[in-house]
Design a protein around this motif. Structure first.
Motif, PDB file in Angstrom:
ATOM      1  N   PHE A   1      -1.917  10.636   3.274  1.00  0.00           N
ATOM      2  CA  PHE A   1      -3.022  11.221   2.507  1.00  0.00           C
ATOM      3  C   PHE A   1      -3.026  10.789   1.032  1.00  0.00           C
ATOM      4  O   PHE A   1      -3.805  11.308   0.238  1.00  0.00           O
ATOM      5  CB  PHE A   1      -2.964  12.755   2.579  1.00  0.00           C
ATOM      6  N   GLY A   2      -2.133   9.890   0.671  1.00  0.00           N
ATOM      7  CA  GLY A   2      -1.994   9.511  -0.735  1.00  0.00           C
ATOM      8  C   GLY A   2      -3.206   8.760  -1.266  1.00  0.00           C
ATOM      9  O   GLY A   2      -4.069   8.298  -0.511  1.00  0.00           O
TER      10      GLY A   2
ATOM     11  N   ILE B   1       0.862  -1.180   0.000  1.00  0.00           N
ATOM     12  CA  ILE B   1       0.000   0.000   0.000  1.00  0.00           C
ATOM     13  C   ILE B   1       0.899   1.231   0.000  1.00  0.00           C
ATOM     14  O   ILE B   1       1.865   1.312   0.748  1.00  0.00           O
ATOM     15  CB  ILE B   1      -0.896   0.037   1.256  1.00  0.00           C
ATOM     16  N   TYR B   2       0.567   2.193  -0.863  1.00  0.00           N
ATOM     17  CA  TYR B   2       1.323   3.449  -0.882  1.00  0.00           C
ATOM     18  C   TYR B   2       0.536   4.514  -0.122  1.00  0.00           C
ATOM     19  O   TYR B   2      -0.620   4.791  -0.443  1.00  0.00           O
ATOM     20  CB  TYR B   2       1.569   3.918  -2.323  1.00  0.00           C
ATOM     21  N   HIS B   3       1.173   5.113   0.876  1.00  0.00           N
ATOM     22  CA  HIS B   3       0.480   6.095   1.712  1.00  0.00           C
ATOM     23  C   HIS B   3       0.842   7.539   1.426  1.00  0.00           C
ATOM     24  O   HIS B   3       0.086   8.442   1.761  1.00  0.00           O
ATOM     25  CB  HIS B   3       0.801   5.830   3.188  1.00  0.00           C
ATOM     26  N   GLY B   4       2.012   7.783   0.859  1.00  0.00           N
ATOM     27  CA  GLY B   4       2.500   9.157   0.779  1.00  0.00           C
ATOM     28  C   GLY B   4       3.112   9.562   2.101  1.00  0.00           C
ATOM     29  O   GLY B   4       3.119   8.779   3.059  1.00  0.00           O
TER      30      GLY B   4
END
Lengths: 319, 319
Positions: free
Chosen positions: B159-160, B152-155
């Motif tokens: 908030f990504g 999972i990419y979150h930033g």
């Protein structure tokens, strides 16, 4: 003995080479002409010679422990082949690193030049303390490189990072890529000139004379803007706005901490950055919009070379 | 004894819970009402009860080894606090996992529900064999979750993934977020209805009667389109086009391998997916455009729950 790393930035006109220490400082650098028209073997020989000369100039205290290569083209990382490069038209399906490795007897790693410029700024320049950033390079086209979770982001096949071809208006001007309304179609050299022409045609005054206008360049427009030229200032406002709308989408999608702006057109400074920042604020959600920081590049045209050397350093560390 | 994992999907109306084994199969599941208006403590007690009941129903062979929680809101991962959630207005700055941990005596991990739906599809659904994908959920709004490099990419601050608020026309319709021309402003429920109205006002015929049109829903429009309604079909063509233009930008930027499309509106199937695919092809560069695969979700409305349980599994594996 100290290990140092060699960065090479291959362009269609010039090849820049430099030895770089672990702190990202350039020890020595050289630039040679590319002579790409003379063929792949010729260019690779020139690079080999360049490396030899930089090795000799490195001094006895330093050992070159690896070479990093930046190339303006599409790399197939799985097969370690340069698929194509608009600036190096003869380099089609060439296994550049393995061929240089066999002549240099040094580890050779490579990446796209925009990615390495981003890596350079991330490691030693404007993006030193962030983990998620994008660097965009404003020039004839718009280059970009993404750093996500502290690493260059390539995407599934190495084609990632094409910010310039994000469309912000499906009915917008045609782009070189064939699509419409790409950020590059508004903010590449052609787009800037077209915008200036539209603004003056609509009646806004310019101080530029007919000769200037016949051979317009972004540089002429930004110089005029600095002198208070209204049409030129409006041009940069509009172009900055379009870049900002595109960047806002990226910020909403990726919650980046920083966007580093480099390249010739970025020399216009806040003339271009202020309208970019304003549009990013307007078109982002509150939280990611509050976080993002849009700053000028720090390493100038050395970012790619320093990033290439750093890639060689990272590769040596991995082994 | 086999370790199994418990997934919980918290919504404004319902809370879904389920025990899931290592293969991503749901062993048992339950749905309770959220009763969010009765306060945070009350909702957390209801979740605790739900977990107890699922534990009891798990059977003697299975041990629940961890809980994964999906929440429709902004999470501050550094401080493990739910910043806010439009559907759970009382859950402002609440440390949900630590509070559940102390009542459940089980490890509790969490993420945004759209991210966990993406994780579910990535691990057990449509995205099983890819490393870079985005899942979008078409509903009242447009949810999205990014999987980059298999995670999972979150930033930088969690908030990504806000694909819905990528603007594809800075002069476009106003979005709920305050910006203009966001994909959601075209392809959320409101945007779909507005598009249908524009098309019928422009004179295209519809089979829907006045009562239908008074209380239009995307479902009514897609049913009409299936029956050959011209205005309805044009609506989905247009909406699909806008989604595709937005996705094309993401594909150029991230060189994703797959986009998984789920949510109520995605039930319209190829009626919506075909125009999406067509626009993506038109607005992407050749290489990333050739690679991308746009497919319907496979896990339906269980993706979030399965993804939540899988997050708990990943967490247990890490320890």
């Amino acid at each position: 003995m100290e290990n140092i790393y060699l960065g090479i930035d291959i362009g269609g006109t010039d090849i820049k080479g430099g030895t770089v220490n672990k702190n990202g400082s350039i020890i020595n650098e050289m630039t040679i002409t590319s002579e790409v028209e003379k063929g792949v073997d010729h260019v690779l020989e020139r690079i080999t010679d360049l490396v030899r000369q930089l090795e000799q100039s490195a001094g006895e205290k330093n050992t070159i422990a690896g070479v990093g290569l930046g190339i303006p083209g599409q790399i197939d990382f799985d097969n370690q082949i340069l698929l194509n490069s608009p600036n190096l038209p003869l380099f089609k399906n060439i296994d550049v690193p393995s061929r240089l490795k066999s002549s240099l007897h040094l580890p050779v790693v490579w990446d796209n030049d925009a990615n390495l410029a981003a890596l350079g700024e991330f490691t030693y320049g404007a993006g030193k303390n962030v983990s998620e950033m994008m660097m965009i390079t404003l020039g004839t086209g718009i280059g970009s490189g993404l750093i996500l979770r502290n690493e260059i982001y390539h995407g599934c096949k190495g084609f990632g990072g094409e910010f310039g071809h994000l469309s912000i208006n499906p009915d917008g001007p045609k782009c070189n890529c064939g699509s419409h309304g790409c950020v590059e179609a508004y903010a590449g050299t052609k787009g800037i000139i077209r915008t200036f022409e539209e603004i003056t045609k609509a009646g806004t005054r310019t101080l530029l004379n007919k000769d200037d206008i016949k051979e317009l360049t972004p540089k002429k427009i930004s110089k005029a803007a600095e002198k208070g030229d209204q049409a030129a200032a409006e041009t940069y406002n509009k172009v900055g706005f379009y870049i900002g709308v595109g960047l806002a989408g990226v910020v909403n999608l990726l919650n980046l901490e920083m966007i580093v702006v480099g390249g010739g057109i970025a020399k216009a400074g806040n003339l271009i950055l202020d309208p970019v920042r304003k549009a990013v604020k307007e078109y982002t959600l509150e939280d990611p919009g509050d976080i993002i920081n849009i700053v000028p590049a720090k390493l100038g045209n050395k970012a790619g070379l320093i990033g290439a050397a750093h890639l060689a350093f990272l590769n040596a560390e991995d082994h």
